[in-house]
Structures are given as structure tokens and as C-alpha cells.
Design a protein around this motif. Structure first.
Motif, PDB file in Angstrom:
ATOM      1  N   LEU A  70       0.819  -1.204   0.000  1.00  0.00           N
ATOM      2  CA  LEU A  70       0.000   0.000   0.000  1.00  0.00           C
ATOM      3  C   LEU A  70       0.855   1.258   0.000  1.00  0.00           C
ATOM      4  CD1 LEU A  70      -2.644  -1.046   2.694  1.00  0.00           C
ATOM      5  CD2 LEU A  70      -2.902  -1.105   0.194  1.00  0.00           C
ATOM      6  N   ILE A  71       0.277   2.338  -0.536  1.00  0.00           N
ATOM      7  CA  ILE A  71       0.920   3.651  -0.519  1.00  0.00           C
ATOM      8  C   ILE A  71      -0.056   4.623   0.132  1.00  0.00           C
ATOM      9  CG2 ILE A  71       1.765   5.553  -1.955  1.00  0.00           C
ATOM     10  CD1 ILE A  71       2.558   3.387  -4.032  1.00  0.00           C
ATOM     11  N   ALA A  72       0.447   5.443   1.049  1.00  0.00           N
ATOM     12  CA  ALA A  72      -0.370   6.480   1.690  1.00  0.00           C
ATOM     13  C   ALA A  72       0.081   7.837   1.158  1.00  0.00           C
ATOM     14  CB  ALA A  72      -0.209   6.439   3.201  1.00  0.00           C
ATOM     15  N   LYS A  73      -0.877   8.700   0.859  1.00  0.00           N
ATOM     16  CA  LYS A  73      -0.538  10.046   0.400  1.00  0.00           C
ATOM     17  C   LYS A  73      -0.003  10.889   1.544  1.00  0.00           C
ATOM     18  CE  LYS A  73      -3.318  10.274  -3.694  1.00  0.00           C
ATOM     19  NZ  LYS A  73      -4.259  11.041  -4.502  1.00  0.00           N
ATOM     20  N   ILE A 108      -5.180   6.081   1.273  1.00  0.00           N
ATOM     21  CA  ILE A 108      -4.465   4.855   0.897  1.00  0.00           C
ATOM     22  C   ILE A 108      -4.714   4.508  -0.567  1.00  0.00           C
ATOM     23  CG2 ILE A 108      -4.252   2.377   1.406  1.00  0.00           C
ATOM     24  CD1 ILE A 108      -3.381   4.225   3.664  1.00  0.00           C
ATOM     25  N   GLU A 109      -3.654   4.103  -1.240  1.00  0.00           N
ATOM     26  CA  GLU A 109      -3.749   3.609  -2.609  1.00  0.00           C
ATOM     27  C   GLU A 109      -3.306   2.155  -2.628  1.00  0.00           C
ATOM     28  OE1 GLU A 109      -1.252   6.154  -4.951  1.00  0.00           O
ATOM     29  OE2 GLU A 109      -2.610   7.852  -4.764  1.00  0.00           O
ATOM     30  N   GLY A 110      -4.064   1.323  -3.354  1.00  0.00           N
ATOM     31  CA  GLY A 110      -3.722  -0.080  -3.498  1.00  0.00           C
ATOM     32  C   GLY A 110      -4.672  -0.985  -2.738  1.00  0.00           C
ATOM     33  N   ILE A 111      -4.486  -2.261  -2.960  1.00  0.00           N
ATOM     34  CA  ILE A 111      -5.256  -3.303  -2.284  1.00  0.00           C
ATOM     35  C   ILE A 111      -4.288  -4.076  -1.399  1.00  0.00           C
ATOM     36  CG2 ILE A 111      -6.610  -5.407  -2.618  1.00  0.00           C
ATOM     37  CD1 ILE A 111      -7.456  -4.198  -5.349  1.00  0.00           C
TER      38      ILE A 111
END
Length: 151
Positions: A70-73, A108-111
Motif C-alpha cells: 500500500l501507498i499512503a498520500k 491509501i492507494e492499493g489493495i
């Protein structure tokens, strides 16, 4: 954990002060993402120790990607925990006194997916009821930060 592993070659299992970050990831239902850890076989938050030259926020972002894909902004700082309550002895004998920055991941971006060998599985949990096999550190931070009040 390159830096810590390098230190372990010198000091063995003796206690180390280990600085790191943990990341609280909530879904739209305010359930918390936990990982079943391979080192302790219990449920815990995503996180780990700092590498040389890394900031606490950089460690949070790296661990979030390494352990869950996951990536967080952005990250919201929650608290720093340290002291005797943060002592831990791993099943293989290594001892640490953790200094842990707790962050909540935002946007959050991604699964979520197991992305390394540090966890068996990832799963979201409601904090309205106790989580079976929750590691003591995760329960400690969640209580200290006010996320758990009912149990």
C-alpha cells in the motif's frame, strides 16, 4: 531490517534500543488492517525499525509498502511510545526496547496484499470487540492512542 541485523552480529541477543514506526490503516468502515506476523504468529500492526538516515515518516511509508503493498498520500502522527512497557523478547531470544512512532495512514492507494516474508496474512478487524491473538504492543498503542476503549 538490515541495520538491526548488522547490529545483532555484534551484540547477539542482548537488549537493543530500536527506533521504528508503526502504521494504522483503516478501511471505510473504520476497521484496522492487521498482519499475522511470521516471527510471533500473532496479529499486529504494520511497521518496523528505522534504517540508517531514514525519517520516522519514511520508515512508515516503506514498511506500509513492503508489508502490505500500500501507498499512503500522507500520515497523521498519533504518538511516540517508549520505556519499559515497550520491552519485547522475540521467540528466538533477541531483546529490544522499542521507541515507536505511531502514524495513521491517510488516502491509501492499493489493495492490501502480503508483500514480503514478515506476515502470513492481512485482514481488517473491527475495534469494537477484542481481537484474538492480538500482540501486546498493538493493544498497548491502540489503548494509549484511544482507539480501544471498550475492551
Amino acid at each position: 531490517m538490515g541495520y538491526i541485523m548488522d547490529l545483532r552480529k555484534v551484540v547477539g541477543s542482548r537488549p537493543l534500543i530500536m527506533a521504528g514506526s508503526c502504521v494504522l490503516v483503516f478501511n471505510q468502515d473504520r476497521e484496522l488492517l492487521l498482519q499475522r506476523r511470521t516471527d510471533t504468529n500473532d496479529w499486529g500492526t504494520i511497521g518496523g525499525s528505522l534504517e540508517l538516515g531514514e525519517s520516522l515518516e519514511e520508515a512508515a511509508a516503506r514498511e506500509l509498502y513492503e508489508e502490505a503493498g500500500l501507498i499512503a498520500k500522507s500520515f497523521k502522527f498519533i504518538t511516540v511510545l517508549s520505556g519499559k512497557d515497550m520491552y519485547f523478547r522475540y521467540p528466538h531470544g533477541d531483546e529490544v526496547y522499542n521507541v515507536m512512532a505511531v502514524f495513521e495512514a491517510k488516502e491509501i492507494e492499493g489493495i492490501p496484499k502480503v508483500n514480503d516474508d514478515e506476515s502470513y496474512e492481512l485482514k481488517y478487524f473491527s475495534l469494537d470487540e477484542p481481537v484474538e491473538d492480538l500482540n501486546s504492543f498493538t493493544e498497548y498503542y491502540l489503548r494509549r492512542a484511544g482507539y480501544i476503549t471498550k475492551w
